[in-house]
Design a protein around this motif. Structure first.
Motif, short mmCIF file in Angstrom:
data_model
loop_
_atom_site.label_atom_id
_atom_site.label_comp_id
_atom_site.label_asym_id
_atom_site.label_seq_id
_atom_site.Cartn_x
_atom_site.Cartn_y
_atom_site.Cartn_z
N MET A 1 0.82 -1.19 0.00
CA MET A 1 0.00 0.00 0.00
C MET A 1 0.87 1.26 0.00
O MET A 1 0.52 2.23 -0.66
CB MET A 1 -0.93 -0.05 1.23
CG MET A 1 -1.94 1.05 1.23
SD MET A 1 -3.10 0.84 -0.12
CE MET A 1 -4.32 1.97 0.34
N LYS A 2 1.99 1.25 0.76
CA LYS A 2 2.89 2.40 0.78
C LYS A 2 3.45 2.69 -0.60
O LYS A 2 3.56 3.85 -0.99
CB LYS A 2 4.05 2.15 1.76
CG LYS A 2 3.79 2.54 3.16
CD LYS A 2 5.07 2.36 3.96
CE LYS A 2 4.95 2.96 5.32
NZ LYS A 2 6.17 2.78 6.09
N THR A 3 3.82 1.65 -1.32
CA THR A 3 4.38 1.82 -2.66
C THR A 3 3.33 2.44 -3.59
O THR A 3 3.66 3.34 -4.36
CB THR A 3 4.84 0.45 -3.23
OG1 THR A 3 5.76 -0.13 -2.31
CG2 THR A 3 5.50 0.61 -4.57
N LEU A 5 0.78 4.39 -2.77
CA LEU A 5 0.62 5.80 -2.39
C LEU A 5 1.81 6.64 -2.84
O LEU A 5 1.65 7.79 -3.25
CB LEU A 5 0.41 5.93 -0.88
CG LEU A 5 -0.92 5.40 -0.34
CD1 LEU A 5 -0.96 5.47 1.17
CD2 LEU A 5 -2.09 6.15 -0.95
N LYS A 6 3.00 6.06 -2.77
CA LYS A 6 4.20 6.75 -3.22
C LYS A 6 4.11 7.03 -4.73
O LYS A 6 4.42 8.13 -5.19
CB LYS A 6 5.44 5.88 -2.92
CG LYS A 6 6.71 6.64 -2.75
CD LYS A 6 7.86 5.69 -2.49
CE LYS A 6 8.36 5.90 -1.09
NZ LYS A 6 9.56 5.10 -0.81
#
Length: 177
Positions: A1-3, A5-6
């Motif tokens: 999920m972080k990737t 959003l990044k």
């Protein structure tokens, strides 16, 4: 999920950077031009460009809304010859186009007033020049663009290219009959 959003954040940042660069780099004046050689004498081509009714026989934007309301005024083939259009579903928007200058068998210059979907003004020229036994037709449009339209300039160039190509091909078919 972080990737994910990044990646979204980077894409948004790139869009913002592009928008700022486009607003600063592109001038306010927009010019588009397309030419085509038509295998017909300029007298025959002139018949297709010298009045608004003739122009609308090959105008590529006319097909966007077959139920579009069209109103003609002025004398056909003279300065002041004008038509106004109103597209019900805004496929083609609304506005008017009027002949401002005619040089027989050489040039037709019009002014366009756009009402919807975006208000604006533009001028257009259709110039004819002999090319052996054929006629070179050059179709131009000039307008001033605000900051948001500058951001959309690459899309506008693409759409203008498609529309002008289609229109000139329509003109070619009519004039070469």
């Amino acid at each position: 999920m972080k990737t994910f959003l990044k990646i979204i954040g980077i894409l948004i940042l790139l869009l913002i950077v592009y928008a700022v660069v486009a607003m600063l780099a592109f001038g306010n004046n927009y010019h588009y031009e397309k030419s085509m050689v038509i295998n017909a004498p300029k007298e025959k081509v002139w018949q297709q460009v010298s009045s608004m009714k003739a122009f609308n026989q090959w105008n590529p934007w006319m097909k966007l809304d077959p139920s579009m309301k069209i109103a003609y005024s002025g004398n056909a083939g003279e300065v002041g010859d004008k038509y106004c259009w109103d597209s019900k579903d805004d496929h083609a928007g609304a506005g008017c186009q009027e002949i401002k200058e005619l040089v027989p068998e050489q040039k037709q210059k019009t002014e366009m007033i756009f009402i919807r979907p975006f208000a604006g003004e533009a001028t257009s020229e259709i110039m004819l020049s002999p090319e052996g036994n054929a006629t070179k037709v050059t179709w131009t449009m000039d307008t001033e663009q605000d900051a948001m339209m500058k951001v959309m300039r690459p899309m506008m160039d693409y759409q203008m290219g498609k529309s002008y190509e289609e229109g000139l091909n329509n003109l070619k078919k009519l004039a070469e009959k």
